[in-house]
Design an enzyme around this catalytic site. Structure first.
Site, PDB file in Angstrom:
ATOM      1  N   GLY A  36       0.817  -1.212   0.000  1.00 33.55           N
ATOM      2  CA  GLY A  36       0.000   0.000   0.000  1.00 33.55           C
ATOM      3  C   GLY A  36       0.848   1.258   0.000  1.00 33.55           C
ATOM      4  N   GLY A  49       2.618   3.697   1.453  1.00 36.87           N
ATOM      5  CA  GLY A  49       3.184   3.936   2.778  1.00 36.87           C
ATOM      6  C   GLY A  49       3.758   5.325   2.922  1.00 36.87           C
ATOM      7  N   ARG A  50       3.932   5.979   1.782  1.00 34.94           N
ATOM      8  CA  ARG A  50       4.448   7.353   1.841  1.00 34.94           C
ATOM      9  C   ARG A  50       3.924   8.174   0.679  1.00 34.94           C
ATOM     10  NH1 ARG A  50      10.381   7.603  -0.562  1.00 34.94           N
ATOM     11  NH2 ARG A  50      10.340   5.777  -1.885  1.00 34.94           N
ATOM     12  N   LYS A  53       4.105  12.120  -3.231  1.00 30.65           N
ATOM     13  CA  LYS A  53       4.972  11.044  -2.749  1.00 30.65           C
ATOM     14  C   LYS A  53       5.973  11.637  -1.760  1.00 30.65           C
ATOM     15  CE  LYS A  53       8.150   7.573  -4.675  1.00 30.65           C
ATOM     16  NZ  LYS A  53       8.690   7.033  -5.929  1.00 30.65           N
ATOM     17  N   ASP A  69       9.006   6.035   7.535  1.00 28.78           N
ATOM     18  CA  ASP A  69       8.694   7.376   8.036  1.00 28.78           C
ATOM     19  C   ASP A  69       7.748   8.147   7.126  1.00 28.78           C
ATOM     20  OD1 ASP A  69      10.296   7.902   5.884  1.00 28.78           O
ATOM     21  OD2 ASP A  69      11.851   8.984   6.981  1.00 28.78           O
ATOM     22  N   GLY A  70       7.392   7.535   5.994  1.00 29.72           N
ATOM     23  CA  GLY A  70       6.454   8.192   5.086  1.00 29.72           C
ATOM     24  C   GLY A  70       7.062   9.315   4.259  1.00 29.72           C
ATOM     25  N   ARG A  75       3.390  13.325  -8.323  1.00 32.51           N
ATOM     26  CA  ARG A  75       3.453  12.371  -9.438  1.00 32.51           C
ATOM     27  C   ARG A  75       2.110  12.329 -10.151  1.00 32.51           C
ATOM     28  NH1 ARG A  75       5.840   6.537  -8.161  1.00 32.51           N
ATOM     29  NH2 ARG A  75       3.986   6.298  -6.860  1.00 32.51           N
ATOM     30  N   ASP A  80       4.265  -4.802  -7.512  1.00 33.06           N
ATOM     31  CA  ASP A  80       3.660  -3.533  -7.076  1.00 33.06           C
ATOM     32  C   ASP A  80       4.204  -2.351  -7.867  1.00 33.06           C
ATOM     33  OD1 ASP A  80       6.008  -4.386  -5.491  1.00 33.06           O
ATOM     34  OD2 ASP A  80       5.865  -2.400  -4.606  1.00 33.06           O
ATOM     35  N   ASN A  81       5.221  -2.593  -8.686  1.00 33.68           N
ATOM     36  CA  ASN A  81       5.765  -1.539  -9.542  1.00 33.68           C
ATOM     37  C   ASN A  81       5.448  -1.808 -11.009  1.00 33.68           C
ATOM     38  OD1 ASN A  81       6.828  -0.214  -7.332  1.00 33.68           O
ATOM     39  ND2 ASN A  81       8.824  -1.221  -7.496  1.00 33.68           N
TER      40      ASN A  81
HETATM   41  P1  AMP Z   1       8.971   1.087  -3.286  1.00 33.58           P
HETATM   42  O1  AMP Z   1      10.274   0.441  -2.977  1.00 33.58           O
HETATM   43  O2  AMP Z   1       9.039   2.580  -3.391  1.00 33.58           O
HETATM   44  O3  AMP Z   1       8.261   0.454  -4.427  1.00 33.58           O
HETATM   45  O4  AMP Z   1       8.077   0.847  -1.985  1.00 33.58           O
HETATM   46  C1  AMP Z   1       7.662  -0.414  -1.556  1.00 33.58           C
HETATM   47  C2  AMP Z   1       6.730  -0.276  -0.375  1.00 33.58           C
HETATM   48  O5  AMP Z   1       7.403   0.331   0.734  1.00 33.58           O
HETATM   49  C3  AMP Z   1       5.510   0.586  -0.629  1.00 33.58           C
HETATM   50  O6  AMP Z   1       4.438   0.068   0.114  1.00 33.58           O
HETATM   51  C4  AMP Z   1       5.925   1.926  -0.092  1.00 33.58           C
HETATM   52  O7  AMP Z   1       4.839   2.726   0.251  1.00 33.58           O
HETATM   53  C5  AMP Z   1       6.731   1.517   1.127  1.00 33.58           C
HETATM   54  N1  AMP Z   1       7.718   2.535   1.505  1.00 33.58           N
HETATM   55  C6  AMP Z   1       8.864   2.837   0.868  1.00 33.58           C
HETATM   56  N2  AMP Z   1       9.527   3.823   1.501  1.00 33.58           N
HETATM   57  C7  AMP Z   1       8.786   4.166   2.568  1.00 33.58           C
HETATM   58  C8  AMP Z   1       8.928   5.129   3.629  1.00 33.58           C
HETATM   59  N3  AMP Z   1       9.990   5.932   3.715  1.00 33.58           N
HETATM   60  N4  AMP Z   1       7.942   5.186   4.537  1.00 33.58           N
HETATM   61  C9  AMP Z   1       6.872   4.387   4.483  1.00 33.58           C
HETATM   62  N5  AMP Z   1       6.685   3.464   3.524  1.00 33.58           N
HETATM   63  C10 AMP Z   1       7.620   3.339   2.572  1.00 33.58           C
HETATM   64 MG    MG Z   2       6.777   1.114  -5.576  1.00 36.64          MG
END
Ligand code: AMP
Ligand code: MG
Length: 488
Positions: free
Chosen positions: A86, A88-89, A109, A121-122, A172, A248-249
């Protein structure tokens, strides 16, 4: 309304997301606004770059008409399934229908924690945000389907990674943020109704023709497979390595998403991988078609309950659809490669000619981008620059004999061939060392000049830009970037 929102995802069932506002930041400061994109979306770029717009981009002000939410999704990360990821940030502010009639998401984002943040940390840091800005806009200019960047702001806050970094938020823009992982979220919960509602939404949004088909969900699956086959071929033809092809990407729309450790290769080698976390080379340049097929297989699995009354009945049709990925990818890849060779009317034997060139490029550490760019000049009889790409130029010479003989059988003139080749083989790509230099200047010296200049160069990748030759040049050995990082 300053942003003409017209939201549809927020109308879906509440279990599809969590409603919440972005978390305000301490001291928002504009880094960059994408004025052209803003206009396409019906947003006044001067307003967006002004005090109120910057507050919106930072998440400090929720604009009229927005219905902020974090989307739920799951995903396979490096092959391992995570049932709940989901946003997360990230926060989806809402959707707008642009001047071109196309509906797009606007998402922030780095906008703070959400119920999907897990330990995170979002937040996002300036470096990765500017990196996504540069590479996503470069991809758009290259004509490759991609999410876009509407703007970026610094937060005035520190984010803690391995070190303390300046924070930023990226705005984005995407055809949608629906991923293979969004389907997996409902499928793994055996929420067939959720899968169906999501599929209907995605069909209406991205593949309206499928709704008219005899078997709409089968047509939908087929259309997503076709879009991904085309997308991966487009990546490969410019030497792009996504780096984190997790489910998820992988978007349902067929746009490139998530510019984390992505990179363009310099010297050609199919095994090229940059991502610091991709130890096995799972997502190496040459593996991308195989991984896309793997991701699409996971997608097809989520649709099985919609495709027929029972799984047993659904599987043969799904397999048949998946079987069309490889020929579609091959046709797009080979067709594109032959256009880069100046061949407009392909023949059976041309595949071997193209493969032979790639083999020689690999053996001679030829720069992927410059070899094809200069091959256009060679099509009009100037070989010097392309020869220089090969450690042993005679490896090129012996290949070029056959190539010239083949070109002589084309109906086009040399000048036509050169122009056609230059239109598909860019001079400028976001080379890692240039991107890193631009990000360092922004972070270490608060100097956005190199970022702005690089962004300008990359907005016209197919034009020669006199005076900007250094942006086309591969890195010197000491400039070479060996690893890229997610930055999360
Ligand atoms: P990503 O690697 O950007 O595709 O992120 C994979 C998952 O990790 C997704 O659910 C993101 O929302 C979560 N995520 C990545 N970085 C953070 C962050 N700094 N804080 C909270 N969630 C994160
Ligand atoms: Mg992603």
């Amino acid at each position: 309304m300053q942003i003409p929102f017209d939201n549809t995802y927020a109308r879906l069932p509440e279990r599809f997301f969590a409603r919440l506002d972005p978390t305000p930041v301490g001291a928002p400061r504009l880094l960059k606004v994408n004025a052209t994109l803003a206009r396409t979306l019906g947003i006044d770029p001067d307003w967006l770059a002004g005090p109120e717009g910057v507050e919106v981009l930072a998440g400090n002000r929720v604009p009229e008409g927005a219905e902020p939410l974090a989307q739920a999704y799951a995903g396979h990360q490096f092959g391992g399934f995570v049932p709940q990821l989901g946003d997360g940030r990230a926060i989806l502010l809402g959707e707008v229908v642009g001047a071109d009639g196309r509906r797009r998401d606007i998402q922030l984002k780095g906008s703070g924690r959400t119920p999907f943040s897990r330990g995170g940390d979002g937040r996002a840091a300036v470096g990765p945000v500017l990196r996504e800005y540069l590479v996503s806009e470069a991809m758009a200019a290259l004509g490759i389907p991609t999410t876009r960047t509407l703007g970026a702001v610094a937060t005035g806050e520190v984010v803690r990674r391995e070190t303390a970094l300046p924070g930023a938020v990226l705005a984005r823009v995407a055809a949608s943020h629906i991923r293979v992982g969004t389907f997996q979220f409902f499928a793994v919960r055996q929420d067939v109704e959720g899968v169906r509602v999501l599929a209907d939404h995605a069909i209406a949004r991205h593949y309206p023709a499928a709704a008219e088909a005899e078997a709409p969900y089968a047509a939908f699956l087929d259309a997503v497979i076709a879009a991904q086959a085309e997308l991966i071929a487009r990546w490969m033809l410019v030497g792009f390595i996504h780096g984190v092809m997790n489910t998820d990407n992988c978007t349902i729309s067929g746009e490139t998403i998530d510019y984390g450790p992505c990179a363009f290769m310099d010297a050609f080698h199919p095994g090229t991988v940059f991502s610091s976390i991709d130890h096995g080379g799972r997502y190496a340049w040459g593996n991308q078609p195989r991984i896309a097929m793997w991701n699409l297989t996971r997608f097809a699995e989520t649709l099985l309950p919609l495709l027929a009354g029972t799984e047993e009945e659904a599987i043969p049709g799904a397999q048949e659809a998946l079987g069309r990925f490889a020929p579609r990818f091959e046709a797009a890849w080979l067709g594109g490669l032959l256009r880069k060779l100046g061949i407009a009317a392909p023949r059976e034997s041309d595949a071997e000619l193209a493969q032979d060139l790639l083999t020689r490029m690999q053996e001679n550490e030829a720069d992927f981008t410059l070899t094809f760019r200069h091959l256009a000049d060679a099509a009009a009889d100037d070989d010097a620059a392309v020869r220089a790409q090969f450690r042993d130029p005679s490896a090129y010479d012996s290949w070029a004999e056959g190539w010239r003989a083949r070109l002589a059988e084309e109906a086009t003139t040399p000048a036509q061939r050169r122009d056609a080749m230059r239109a598909v083989s860019p001079a400028f790509i976001p080379r890692n060392h240039l991107v890193e230099q631009a990000l360092s200047a922004a972070m270490e010296r608060d100097d956005l000049g190199p970022f702005e200049e690089l962004l300008t160069v990359l907005s016209r990748p197919f034009d020669d830009q006199p005076g900007r030759e250094r942006y086309a040049t591969p890195p010197q050995p000491e400039e070479r970037v060996l690893a890229t990082f997610c930055g999360t």
